[in-house]
Design a protein around this motif. Structure first.
Motif, short mmCIF file in Angstrom:
data_model
loop_
_atom_site.label_atom_id
_atom_site.label_comp_id
_atom_site.label_asym_id
_atom_site.label_seq_id
_atom_site.Cartn_x
_atom_site.Cartn_y
_atom_site.Cartn_z
N GLY A 1 0.74 -1.00 0.09
CA GLY A 1 0.57 0.00 0.16
C GLY A 1 0.85 1.31 -0.20
N GLN A 2 1.84 1.79 1.10
CA GLN A 2 2.62 2.86 0.79
C GLN A 2 3.27 2.75 -0.36
OE1 GLN A 2 4.99 0.89 4.30
NE2 GLN A 2 3.58 1.91 5.81
N PHE A 3 3.63 1.59 -0.67
CA PHE A 3 4.53 1.56 -2.61
C PHE A 3 4.25 1.79 -3.79
CE2 PHE A 3 6.15 -0.70 -6.38
CZ PHE A 3 7.29 -0.42 -5.64
N LEU A 4 2.47 1.78 -3.57
CA LEU A 4 2.00 2.20 -4.74
C LEU A 4 1.52 3.99 -4.30
CD1 LEU A 4 -1.06 -0.36 -5.03
CD2 LEU A 4 1.10 -0.16 -6.17
N GLN A 5 1.61 4.38 -3.29
CA GLN A 5 1.37 5.63 -2.54
C GLN A 5 2.69 6.58 -2.81
OE1 GLN A 5 -1.45 6.91 -2.51
NE2 GLN A 5 -2.37 5.30 -2.42
N TRP A 6 3.75 6.20 -3.01
CA TRP A 6 5.19 6.72 -3.38
C TRP A 6 5.25 6.61 -5.11
CZ3 TRP A 6 9.79 3.59 -5.39
CH2 TRP A 6 10.61 4.49 -5.14
N LEU A 7 5.01 5.08 -5.24
CA LEU A 7 5.13 5.35 -6.57
C LEU A 7 4.42 6.18 -7.58
CD1 LEU A 7 4.44 1.28 -8.18
CD2 LEU A 7 6.89 3.05 -8.30
N LYS A 8 3.51 6.22 -6.99
CA LYS A 8 2.55 8.14 -7.92
C LYS A 8 2.87 8.89 -8.39
CE LYS A 8 -2.34 6.30 -5.83
NZ LYS A 8 -3.66 7.26 -5.20
N SER A 9 3.66 9.49 -6.18
CA SER A 9 4.32 10.94 -6.39
C SER A 9 5.65 10.65 -7.96
CB SER A 9 5.06 10.99 -5.09
OG SER A 9 5.69 10.29 -5.13
N ARG A 10 5.80 9.82 -8.69
CA ARG A 10 7.29 9.70 -9.16
C ARG A 10 7.11 10.31 -10.95
NH1 ARG A 10 9.11 4.55 -9.99
NH2 ARG A 10 11.24 5.25 -10.77
N GLY A 11 6.08 11.18 -10.47
CA GLY A 11 6.10 11.27 -12.30
C GLY A 11 4.35 10.87 -12.55
N PRO A 12 4.41 12.34 -13.90
CA PRO A 12 2.38 12.66 -14.04
C PRO A 12 1.77 10.68 -14.78
CG PRO A 12 4.17 13.55 -15.26
CD PRO A 12 5.12 13.07 -14.75
#
Lengths: 155, 83
Positions: B30-41
């Protein structure tokens, strides 16, 4: 037995090879999934489909299919079972998948075959990209498939 | 950690696979998905609604609570449509 391949398969030959010489078998059931030439559930409403491309996640596909087959074998007294799933570019009329089960009695073969295709539909990592007049579109998962798969969950 | 993307998740992100170093603060799927989202458009677009994202860790379906380590293989993809 599990096979994931680009090439077509010959249903008659596969069923023969699966069951030849096994004289405890009283019935063989098979399901063959085929590429339709329209999008969605109704032909008069769906755009024509010229081709589709099946993508998959090879390492996981093998594991999932083996797990699903092991489940079937533990639930029904099967004498033989086979899952062949194709990937790559396919055209209307082409085979996509073959699921076959053989048992001493037909009710086990029918149930196990239905179970295998229902679980494969929701658990094996394949995705269909349809080539239509409006461009290429990823097929959306159908909630009906979830309902069909859920009926086999152990209570 | 090796990360794989399939189907429209792959096309929206624009990558089939990559190797990422997991930040220390990321412990679960869950935390990984949230972090991935912030990596670019592309990531933000692909992961806009995680209801449509399935995750596998080491080739097994995994929910948000599954813990991750750097040696895992994680795959993100849409609900499957084979058969």
């Amino acid at each position: 037995m599990i096979r994931v391949q680009r090439e077509d398969f010959d249903v008659g030959r596969e069923l023969y090879d699966l069951t030849a010489g096994k004289h405890s078998i009283g019935g063989i059931v098979s399901f063959v999934g085929v590429v339709r030439d329209f999008v969605g559930r109704e032909r008069d409403k769906g755009a024509p489909v010229a081709a589709m491309t099946l993508e998959h996640y090879p390492a996981m596909t093998e594991r999932q299919l083996a797990d699903i087959e092991a489940q079937a074998t533990s639930r029904w007294p099967l004498e033989a079972s086979l899952i062949i799933h194709r990937f790559g570019r396919l055209e209307p009329g082409d085979h996509i998948v073959l699921v076959a089960t053989a048992a001493a009695h037909r009710e086990d073969a029918f149930a196990a075959c239905q179970f295998l295709i229902d679980w494969l539909k929701t658990k094996a990592p394949f995705w269909k990209l349809e080539d239509t007049a409006e461009g290429a579109k990823w097929v959306a998962a159908d909630v009906r498939d979830d309902t069909l798969a859920a009926r086999w969950e152990k209570k | 950690m090796k990360v794989l993307y399939f189907a429209w998740v792959r096309t929206k992100i624009g990558l089939a696979d990559e190797t990422v170093s997991l930040p220390k603060s990321i412990e679960t799927v869950g935390q990984f998905l949230q972090w991935l989202k912030s990596r670019g458009p592309g990531f933000a677009e692909a992961l806009k609604d995680t209801k449509f994202i399935r995750v596998a860790v080491n080739q097994e379906f995994a929910d948000d609570s599954v813990r991750l380590t750097d040696s895992d293989e994680v795959a993100l993809f849409p609900p499957v449509t084979g058969g």
